[in-house]
Design an enzyme around this catalytic site. Structure first.
Site, mmCIF file in Angstrom:
data_model
loop_
_atom_site.group_PDB
_atom_site.id
_atom_site.type_symbol
_atom_site.label_atom_id
_atom_site.label_comp_id
_atom_site.label_asym_id
_atom_site.label_seq_id
_atom_site.Cartn_x
_atom_site.Cartn_y
_atom_site.Cartn_z
ATOM 1 N N LYS A 142 -14.430 24.626 38.367
ATOM 2 C CA LYS A 142 -13.434 25.184 37.456
ATOM 3 C C LYS A 142 -12.514 24.074 36.950
ATOM 4 O O LYS A 142 -12.568 22.945 37.447
ATOM 5 C CB LYS A 142 -12.665 26.311 38.144
ATOM 6 C CG LYS A 142 -11.814 25.895 39.318
ATOM 7 C CD LYS A 142 -11.422 27.125 40.133
ATOM 8 C CE LYS A 142 -10.721 26.751 41.397
ATOM 9 N NZ LYS A 142 -9.304 26.883 41.390
ATOM 10 N N ARG A 170 -2.411 36.972 47.067
ATOM 11 C CA ARG A 170 -2.505 36.598 45.652
ATOM 12 C C ARG A 170 -3.435 37.623 45.012
ATOM 13 O O ARG A 170 -2.986 38.546 44.368
ATOM 14 C CB ARG A 170 -3.017 35.157 45.561
ATOM 15 C CG ARG A 170 -2.762 34.477 44.259
ATOM 16 C CD ARG A 170 -3.154 33.014 44.296
ATOM 17 N NE ARG A 170 -4.563 32.795 44.597
ATOM 18 C CZ ARG A 170 -5.157 31.612 44.613
ATOM 19 N NH1 ARG A 170 -4.458 30.518 44.357
ATOM 20 N NH2 ARG A 170 -6.440 31.490 44.877
ATOM 21 N N TYR A 206 12.721 2.900 30.973
ATOM 22 C CA TYR A 206 13.703 3.952 30.675
ATOM 23 C C TYR A 206 14.647 4.189 31.844
ATOM 24 O O TYR A 206 14.220 4.231 33.006
ATOM 25 C CB TYR A 206 12.999 5.276 30.369
ATOM 26 C CG TYR A 206 12.331 5.312 29.019
ATOM 27 C CD1 TYR A 206 13.084 5.200 27.845
ATOM 28 C CD2 TYR A 206 10.953 5.470 28.910
ATOM 29 C CE1 TYR A 206 12.482 5.246 26.599
ATOM 30 C CE2 TYR A 206 10.334 5.520 27.671
ATOM 31 C CZ TYR A 206 11.105 5.401 26.512
ATOM 32 O OH TYR A 206 10.500 5.444 25.301
ATOM 33 N N MET A 251 5.363 7.220 27.916
ATOM 34 C CA MET A 251 4.287 8.072 27.402
ATOM 35 C C MET A 251 2.946 7.339 27.347
ATOM 36 O O MET A 251 1.909 7.893 27.719
ATOM 37 C CB MET A 251 4.638 8.587 26.004
ATOM 38 C CG MET A 251 3.592 9.550 25.454
ATOM 39 S SD MET A 251 3.927 10.132 23.790
ATOM 40 C CE MET A 251 5.250 11.280 24.082
HETATM 41 C C1 LIG Z 1 -11.107 31.208 45.135
HETATM 42 C C2 LIG Z 1 -11.259 29.734 45.314
HETATM 43 N N1 LIG Z 1 -12.267 29.271 46.050
HETATM 44 C C3 LIG Z 1 -12.460 27.940 46.235
HETATM 45 C C4 LIG Z 1 -11.605 27.020 45.681
HETATM 46 C C5 LIG Z 1 -11.831 25.546 45.940
HETATM 47 O O1 LIG Z 1 -10.752 25.036 46.652
HETATM 48 P P1 LIG Z 1 -10.700 23.475 47.054
HETATM 49 O O2 LIG Z 1 -10.631 22.735 45.771
HETATM 50 O O3 LIG Z 1 -9.472 23.345 47.867
HETATM 51 O O4 LIG Z 1 -11.958 23.210 47.773
HETATM 52 C C6 LIG Z 1 -10.526 27.460 44.930
HETATM 53 C C7 LIG Z 1 -9.592 26.488 44.343
HETATM 54 O O5 LIG Z 1 -8.461 26.692 44.058
HETATM 55 C C8 LIG Z 1 -10.345 28.855 44.728
HETATM 56 O O6 LIG Z 1 -9.327 29.330 44.003
#
Ligand SMILES: Cc1ncc(COP(=O)(O)O)c(C=O)c1O
Length: 372
Positions: free
Chosen positions: A34, A130, A254, A302
């Site tokens: 992701k 969550r 800065y 930047m």
């Molecule tokens: C539902 C879920 N599974 C697995 C992962 C992978 O986590 P990590 O990057 O800590 O291995 C995440 C990452 O946020 C997640 O939200």
């Protein structure tokens, strides 16, 4: 051309993936790609892992379609499921697997007629608070899904809040809750993220979900032998574009945050917060100049940052500067160490590298064919 480049080592990605598998030989490791592969390029990473990983995990339909349109055939899990009922048609058409974490998602699925049953990961809230059904709700929801022609193979999933901590009662409570439920339902399970993959064999299950460790970052509060052998995948590399010799008691950058206390040589580097390098980096944050450690000196701008190279020999215009990753001489600066100096975590640094930084991929398995 501006010298700042994010080099992506796909051999290192495969090596880290193999480590995740070796940690959990009884589990199948879903590669979490992701957020554009944690900033490394989801499609390139998925292609590099395609023959190894049984499935990939992403956060949204849009992210899944990048992989499908790029030719990835493996199952893809939507970790948060659908965001609206009208996404179900694409979930079905593109043969995606979906988490179901809320009653509205379940209702949408049960009102839908897919061409083929959709594999579902029922998400239970075991203490992260969550996403997910409560353990009590999960029993009934699991039973409904088992009866539903819309749902294909079922898994139970949950997410751990404190798997990175060395000792955590909360972790133990979450684990007991999930194991209890999985036993009651006879459900195959997915639980382990990277820290649990690395340090908690008791959380390994049918499918693990390692993410950040694949990219070479150590997520453990206290690392172990395996996490120490993770290899950096991204090397954020630039060059010295100017050198300044400054008197004592002068300021740099800065706000005048850095003040010289000796005759000081400052190297100006082409990288800044406009590239995703964290503006919160403190004076003293390490960088590698020609493969040697030197401290950041002054606030990040930047497009530029400044480094105290007084103690280094041989620094010149064009000298290599590695902000994290592996230098040409083999020296490694971990993104985790840089993150600590920025009061953040590697996840934000890696996902924060902005589009204006070109990615250059290195993969020994996909070398261009040599000229005849
Ligand atoms: C539902 C879920 N599974 C697995 C992962 C992978 O986590 P990590 O990057 O800590 O291995 C995440 C990452 O946020 C997640 O939200």
């Amino acid at each position: 051309m501006r010298p700042l480049i994010a080099h992506i080592d796909l051999d290192a990605l495969r090596q880290n993936y193999r480590l995740a598998c070796d940690c959990a030989p009884q589990s199948r490791s879903v590669a979490v790609v992701k957020a554009d592969g944690y900033g490394h390029g989801a499609l390139a990473c998925a292609r590099a892992l395609e023959v190894h990983a049984p499935a990939f995990a992403v956060a949204s339909l849009e992210e899944a379609l990048v992989l499908r349109h790029g030719g990835i055939e493996a199952p893809i899990v939507l970790l948060e499921g659908i965001f609206s009922a009208d996404e179900l048609a694409a979930v079905d058409a593109y043969r995606l697997w979906m988490a179901v974490h809320s009653r509205w998602q379940l209702d949408a699925l049960l009102a839908f007629t897919p061409d083929a049953p959709i594999p579902v990961w029922l998400k239970v809230d075991s203490g992260m608070h969550r996403l997910g059904f409560t353990p009590d709700e999960a029993d009934r929801t699991w039973a409904m899904l088992r009866e539903a022609p819309q749902a294909g193979e079922l898994h139970l999933m949950s997410h751990l809040a404190t798997a990175d901590a060395r000792h955590s009662e909360h972790y133990a409570r979450q684990l007991a809750c999930v194991h209890d439920l999985a036993r009651r339902l006879g459900a195959p399970l997915s639980l382990a993220n990277s820290p649990a993959t690395l340090a908690h064999p008791d959380a390994h299950a049918a499918f693990n979900r390692p993410g950040v460790m694949l990219y070479g970052s150590d997520p453990l509060e206290k690392g172990n032998a395996v996490s120490a052998s993770l290899a950096p995948v991204m090397t954020l590399c630039s060059a010295v574009i100017a050198l300044r010799d400054i008197d004592p008691d002068e300021v740099v950058g800065y706000g005048g945050r850095f003040r010289t206390d000796r005759p000081t040589r400052i190297a100006v580097v082409a990288a800044g917060y406009g590239d995703g390098y964290d503006r919160h980096a403190a004076d003293g944050t390490p960088v590698l100049v020609n493969g040697q450690r030197a401290p950041l000196a002054g606030k990040v701008s930047m497009d530029m940052l400044t480094v105290d190279v007084t103690d280094l020999d041989g620094v010149d215009i064009g000298s290599e500067v590695v902000l994290w990753g592996r230098a040409t001489n083999g020296a490694v600066l971990s993104v985790d160490e840089v993150a600590r100096h920025c009061d953040t975590i590697s996840y934000t640094l890696l996902t924060g590298v902005l589009p204006r930084v070109p990615r250059r991929y290195h993969d020994s398995l996909r070398q261009p064919a040599p000229a005849p």
